[in-house]
Enzyme design. Structure first.
Site, mmCIF file in Angstrom:
data_model
loop_
_atom_site.group_PDB
_atom_site.id
_atom_site.type_symbol
_atom_site.label_atom_id
_atom_site.label_comp_id
_atom_site.label_asym_id
_atom_site.label_seq_id
_atom_site.Cartn_x
_atom_site.Cartn_y
_atom_site.Cartn_z
ATOM 1 N N GLU A 93 0.886 -1.152 0.156
ATOM 2 C CA GLU A 93 -0.106 -0.121 0.127
ATOM 3 C C GLU A 93 0.842 1.199 -0.047
ATOM 4 O O GLU A 93 2.090 1.254 0.492
ATOM 5 C CB GLU A 93 -0.885 0.041 1.103
ATOM 6 C CG GLU A 93 -0.382 -0.133 2.419
ATOM 7 C CD GLU A 93 -1.267 -0.237 3.612
ATOM 8 O OE1 GLU A 93 -1.322 0.642 4.559
ATOM 9 O OE2 GLU A 93 -2.167 -0.934 3.691
ATOM 10 N N CYS A 106 3.703 8.549 0.641
ATOM 11 C CA CYS A 106 4.259 7.775 1.785
ATOM 12 C C CYS A 106 4.194 6.196 1.042
ATOM 13 O O CYS A 106 3.237 5.763 0.536
ATOM 14 C CB CYS A 106 3.435 7.521 2.913
ATOM 15 S SG CYS A 106 4.106 6.531 4.372
ATOM 16 N N CYS A 113 6.576 -6.634 7.489
ATOM 17 C CA CYS A 113 7.664 -6.132 8.152
ATOM 18 C C CYS A 113 8.023 -7.261 9.119
ATOM 19 O O CYS A 113 7.143 -7.696 9.720
ATOM 20 C CB CYS A 113 7.315 -4.626 8.778
ATOM 21 S SG CYS A 113 8.848 -3.955 10.050
ATOM 22 N N CYS A 117 6.928 -3.817 15.906
ATOM 23 C CA CYS A 117 6.463 -2.701 16.803
ATOM 24 C C CYS A 117 5.038 -2.764 17.021
ATOM 25 O O CYS A 117 4.045 -3.239 16.184
ATOM 26 C CB CYS A 117 6.609 -1.396 15.719
ATOM 27 S SG CYS A 117 8.318 -0.985 15.422
ATOM 28 N N CYS A 120 1.792 -1.008 15.301
ATOM 29 C CA CYS A 120 1.860 -0.818 13.653
ATOM 30 C C CYS A 120 1.067 -2.268 13.339
ATOM 31 O O CYS A 120 1.479 -3.345 13.496
ATOM 32 C CB CYS A 120 3.247 -0.735 13.448
ATOM 33 S SG CYS A 120 3.538 -0.761 11.661
ATOM 34 N N CYS A 334 -0.639 2.479 8.772
ATOM 35 C CA CYS A 334 0.032 1.793 8.028
ATOM 36 C C CYS A 334 -0.191 0.307 8.122
ATOM 37 O O CYS A 334 -0.146 -0.373 9.261
ATOM 38 C CB CYS A 334 1.439 2.115 8.490
ATOM 39 S SG CYS A 334 2.112 3.734 7.791
#
Length: 350
Positions: A93, A106, A113, A117, A120, A334
């Site tokens: 995205e 962005c 990932c 975190c 997120c 995100c």
């Protein structure tokens, strides 16, 4: 035979490729222009090349292009969120944000990932793979095509940890700022990292004039460990030392990102600790009211708490801003849109 990704070659690499094919170096410049200015999707469109050369290129290389599978447009502020399909069946995205100073995009640097975190959505299902240089470029190219306007600012802050995809990301920076291509100023690029110390120093040594944004989110190691697993490997002091190294090498002011989570890191005491921690650095603090995601329990700080936190940090003569919330009605956090799309695909296969 697997074809090579020609759009991921920078101009010097492309010259080497053409030389190995027995072609003159100026052909590389022609091809580079077709790929990064005219942005063609086939070699047949490169009309100033001979048919024989176009055929040879088509046999050895492919031109990677992304197509938007879904575009969501915020009714609140016009923010656009793009879902792109990539090789292997995954999706990524990107987000277009319109400001008075221009269009900012962005982009994602990885599919998923592995940093973990806590607040997120990008990291919920782990890392699928790194994105290629061409896939990074294409996010910009396709959004410019979609809106028929130029992108002036780029933020590497979407899904993924940019410094975990170091080679492709740094090659992207070289290419997107190349005067022979999109020619976007390095000073208009921000790279956000959770703090991979060796890579921060390696980036500093490359002397790019980009802005380095550090996902700090806490002013002591114990609190930071609750939010960012990377804090178990690198202490805050090590992160700050890397920031000093980056500033000394590049002269570029550091941005510290601080996601405010209700009851976790948003008190006046925490603001004082943050102020004392970074007051000796040439820096800017970007306060981010955390985007709630359904898979986590973290809550956004109250507006009054955010304003009080900002005011307190500013008492230490630190420039602080509150990030404007954009795209709240289109899965603003995100990774949210990507996760929903991947879950739907999984259900469709079952």
């Amino acid at each position: 035979m697997t074809k090579l990704d020609i759009k991921s070659y920078n101009l010097e690499q492309l010259k080497n490729e053409l030389s190995q094919m027995g072609e003159k170096p100026f052909r590389a410049g022609q091809i580079y222009k077709w790929l990064h200015i005219d942005r063609v999707s086939s070699f047949d469109e490169m009309t100033n090349l001979s048919k024989d050369l176009r055929h040879k290129l088509d046999e050895k290389y492919e031109i990677i292009t992304l197509k938007p599978e879904k575009v969501l447009i915020s009714k609140i502020d016009g923010t656009r969120k793009y879902l792109f399909g990539i090789k292997g069946g995954a999706v990524i995205e990107s987000v277009l944000m319109r400001y008075h100073h221009g269009n900012s995009v962005c982009i994602s640097t990885q599919s998923g990932c592995r940093m973990g975190c806590r607040f997120c959505a990008s990291t919920l299902n782990g890392l699928d793979r790194n994105l290629t240089t061409s896939e990074l470029l294409e996010q910009i190219y396709q959004i410019e095509k979609n809106i028929d306007e130029r992108v002036s600012n780029i933020v590497l802050m979407g899904s993924g940890e940019p410094l975990d995809n170091f080679e492709n990301v740094t090659n992207f920076i070289r290419m997107i700022t190349d005067e022979n291509g999109a020619n976007i100023s390095q000073r208009n690029i921000t790279l956000s990292t959770c703090g991979l110390i060796p890579k921060i120093k390696e980036l500093a040594d490359m002397n790019f004039q980009i802005t380095l944004a550090i996902s700090l989110h806490a002013s002591d190691d114990e609190t930071r460990k609750k939010l960012l697993p990377i804090a178990n490997k690198y202490t805050i002091e090590e992160v700050l030392d890397a920031c000093r190294y980056y500033f000394n090498k590049t002269g570029r002011r550091i941005t510290f990102e601080y996601s405010l989570v209700a009851g976790v890191n948003d008190t006046i005491e925490e603001a004082d600790k943050l102020g004392r921690l970074v007051s000796d650095l040439n820096c800017h603090v970007n306060l981010i009211p955390v985007n709630p995601i359904k898979e986590r329990e973290y809550r956004q700080s109250a507006k009054q708490a955010v304003l009080q936190f900002k005011s307190r940090v500013e008492k230490y003569k630190i420039n602080a801003t509150i990030r404007r919330e954009m795209g709240r009605d289109i899965n603003g956090a995100c990774g949210q849109l990507r996760n929903e799309a991947m879950s739907q695909r999984k259900e469709d296969l079952e």
